[in-house]
Design a protein around this motif. Sequence first.
Motif, PDB file in Angstrom:
ATOM      1  N   ALA A 110     -42.441  52.825 144.020  1.00  0.00           N
ATOM      2  CA  ALA A 110     -42.570  54.061 144.795  1.00  0.00           C
ATOM      3  C   ALA A 110     -42.038  53.825 146.204  1.00  0.00           C
ATOM      4  CB  ALA A 110     -44.029  54.519 144.860  1.00  0.00           C
ATOM      5  N   GLY A 111     -41.534  54.872 146.807  1.00  0.00           N
ATOM      6  CA  GLY A 111     -41.023  54.742 148.173  1.00  0.00           C
ATOM      7  C   GLY A 111     -40.685  56.085 148.774  1.00  0.00           C
ATOM      8  N   HIS A 112     -40.200  56.041 150.003  1.00  0.00           N
ATOM      9  CA  HIS A 112     -39.844  57.281 150.677  1.00  0.00           C
ATOM     10  C   HIS A 112     -38.680  57.030 151.638  1.00  0.00           C
ATOM     11  CE1 HIS A 112     -41.744  55.631 154.276  1.00  0.00           C
ATOM     12  NE2 HIS A 112     -41.287  56.672 154.960  1.00  0.00           N
ATOM     13  N   SER A 113     -38.060  58.116 152.074  1.00  0.00           N
ATOM     14  CA  SER A 113     -37.038  58.084 153.112  1.00  0.00           C
ATOM     15  C   SER A 113     -37.323  59.233 154.071  1.00  0.00           C
ATOM     16  CB  SER A 113     -35.643  58.240 152.495  1.00  0.00           C
ATOM     17  OG  SER A 113     -34.646  58.250 153.489  1.00  0.00           O
ATOM     18  N   HIS A 114     -37.384  58.907 155.362  1.00  0.00           N
ATOM     19  CA  HIS A 114     -37.793  59.905 156.362  1.00  0.00           C
ATOM     20  C   HIS A 114     -36.877  59.816 157.583  1.00  0.00           C
ATOM     21  CE1 HIS A 114     -40.100  60.115 160.276  1.00  0.00           C
ATOM     22  NE2 HIS A 114     -39.985  61.377 159.937  1.00  0.00           N
ATOM     23  N   ALA A 115     -36.453  60.966 158.071  1.00  0.00           N
ATOM     24  CA  ALA A 115     -35.704  61.049 159.326  1.00  0.00           C
ATOM     25  C   ALA A 115     -36.211  62.254 160.108  1.00  0.00           C
ATOM     26  CB  ALA A 115     -34.197  61.176 159.080  1.00  0.00           C
TER      27      ALA A 115
END
Length: 784
Positions: A710-715
């Motif tokens: 599981a993971g995420h990408s945020h900007a």
Amino acid sequence: MATKPNIFFILSLLLAVNISAQKKDAVIMGKIVTTDGNAAYATIQLKNLRTITGTDNNGEFILQNLPALKDSVIISSIGSQNITIPITLEKGETRDLGIINLNTKVIQLKDVEITGRIAKSYKSDYSYFSTKTETQSGLIAQSVSTITKELIRDKMEFTVKDAVDDVPGVNQYSGYDEYTIRGFRAENPRNINGLRGYNTTYTSGMLVNVERIEVIKGPIATLYGNCDPGGTINLVTKKPLTTAGAEINIYGGYWNHFRAEGDITGPVNKKKTLLYRFNAGYDRANSFRNGYYTKSYQLAPSFTFIPGDRFKINLDISLSHINTILDRGQPGFLNDSLLRSTPINLSVTQPGDYLHETDLASIITGSYKISKNLNFNTGYLNYVTQQDVTEHGLNGYITDDSISLYYDTWDYHTVTNTLTNYLTWQHNIGRVNNHLLIGYDFVKSRVNLDQQYFELPDAFGEGSGIVGTFSLKNPQYSKRPVDTYQVADYDNDATDVDGGMYHTHGVYIQDEISYNKWRFLLGLRQEFYRGDDDDNEEGIRENVFLPRINILYSIKPNLHIYATYNNGFDPFEPSTATQVFEDPFKPQRSELLETGVKTDFFNNQLSASLALYQLTIKNVAVNANDISNPNLYVQQGENRSRGAEAEINGNVFSNLSVSLNYSYCVAKVTKSKIESQVGMLAENAPKNASNSWIKYTFSQGVLKNFGISAGHSHAGARSTLQQGLTLPSYVIINGGLHYSGKHFSTAVNLYNITNKTYWMGAYNNVNKWPGAPRNFMISAGYRF
């Protein structure tokens, strides 16, 4: 900002679990001292289990949480001979090795990466790129982030553009192969094995033969000459292994995506003096973007020749080709800053448009041991690229929702040659270890561009400057009559560049000095840069002096604090660009101040770092955002970014891998000829960004060898070159399931699970690039 507490909570919980687990398993302990009885700083590793730790301030070490084993303890320290101790442990046994004396010996560090590595982790233990010699990651007094092949494989990242989110402080600048690093656009070519290649910007190559991607933050001009101020990307290729092996991986997913990769390696002869490796890949995919597709392949053989201890040489070749479309982004309506006014799949490309690019990279690296302490190292890269493009694009607005189209074609051919030669000399004076490096680099790049614009005649038989119209509201895609187009009246020599080139060379000296817990690095470079057309004396001529100072202090063997001061420069010379104020372009000059801390924990299987920095750049050139004149630029007086970056990579346990990062950056204009620009934030530079990927594999029970990721990408929100147009912040959630057996593995990854609509980057509302909606990829692999 909520990301940071969550990360630290997770790590605290994992640490508590790890401490609890350690009480039940076998332990190895001991104390390392020098010949004079003082505590020694050393690394202790179990050869087969690959568990690593280091000594503390008293020279003591402990390896915990161990199973029953029959292995060897390897003790190593800079300036000393390695010690190997066979050991057998029963379950729950504690073994004290007592006091161990190190014998002083000068050890020659590796100066060129020749043979491949078999380590499998999200953590990289070393780098050549930052100092041109093999240096432990924790002992590099500058922020260096590494994306390993294991993380690339687990996340199914197929291009550099896919992988950059794994690095704090790096994000997409646009839909092209260009990035924002520490708040500033990176437009220089990437390095390959420390040698400068060429980047045509519009394509992002496959990662079939890439072992890891290194990003060093801030300028690195003292070793490599002109560079991007925010940082430099270096691709490290896979090298042959001494053990025979092979694997094949097949992928499939959304938009008819199909991919196949193969890797085979081993010795050619029984003495293992000649090694080989061959990587190959094929990729085919459509897209959620109208008319967009890619078809790519890459062939990458590599050979290593090691006839003895004194001489080593490696040959890497990569032939790659891509057949695709030049994607100019999702255009909006006239004078409209609403990002959703048009659908994210909208493009103005027309059937029959294409972008074909072929790249051939040939690299030779080698080293020769002149004497016990003196090495000669060399590297040469020849990079040839051929790009052919035909495209329809947005010429101008007719109404709020309809446009006129331009049509142009170009052939773009480049040849880049990069040469590096350097000597390294390592010697001890008492307890002072000295590693001196003296070198010379040369880079020459030649560009041949033949570009033509076309038009259809108007009602009076005169050139119209356009080839048709297109509705943004009701787009229709049909084959255009390109055979009836005629060369535009305004076509001129400005679009023909024959022999445009630059060449630069530099001499440099670098000295690394180690004393007890201190490490000092002093570097100086004199660079001679020439940019011209056919050696025209009126071209850019820059002689630049570039210093570098690094200081590192080891609080413990696995805990280091550092500070660095670096300078950089980068001439700005687009072949057809003009400046608003009609002044000549000045080279960009950059200055980096950085401090930070690096540490390893969980028996050195997990690394963490925190960096604080200030990066100042003079003479930053940005596009003037004039749609009718895309080659118009404005050079601002001074920009500055300040920020912090944190990252954690590696294995908490053997079956739990993590990659976590967070960055905070404020990049803005501090001086400008246009007063209204002062204080403006830099384009495509989010203040806050974070990314994660956590992989857990069950090690026992009915789910053994199965796992979940599981993971995420945020900007955060980002400004653009168009005043008033802001890209909103986004958080993308990803996840996956996997199985890994002795020979067979399979996985499925789901991306953008919540189906978030977002934009990766934008120049303006005409050129903005949306991210992909919800999609998936499935992989199956077999290891021989």
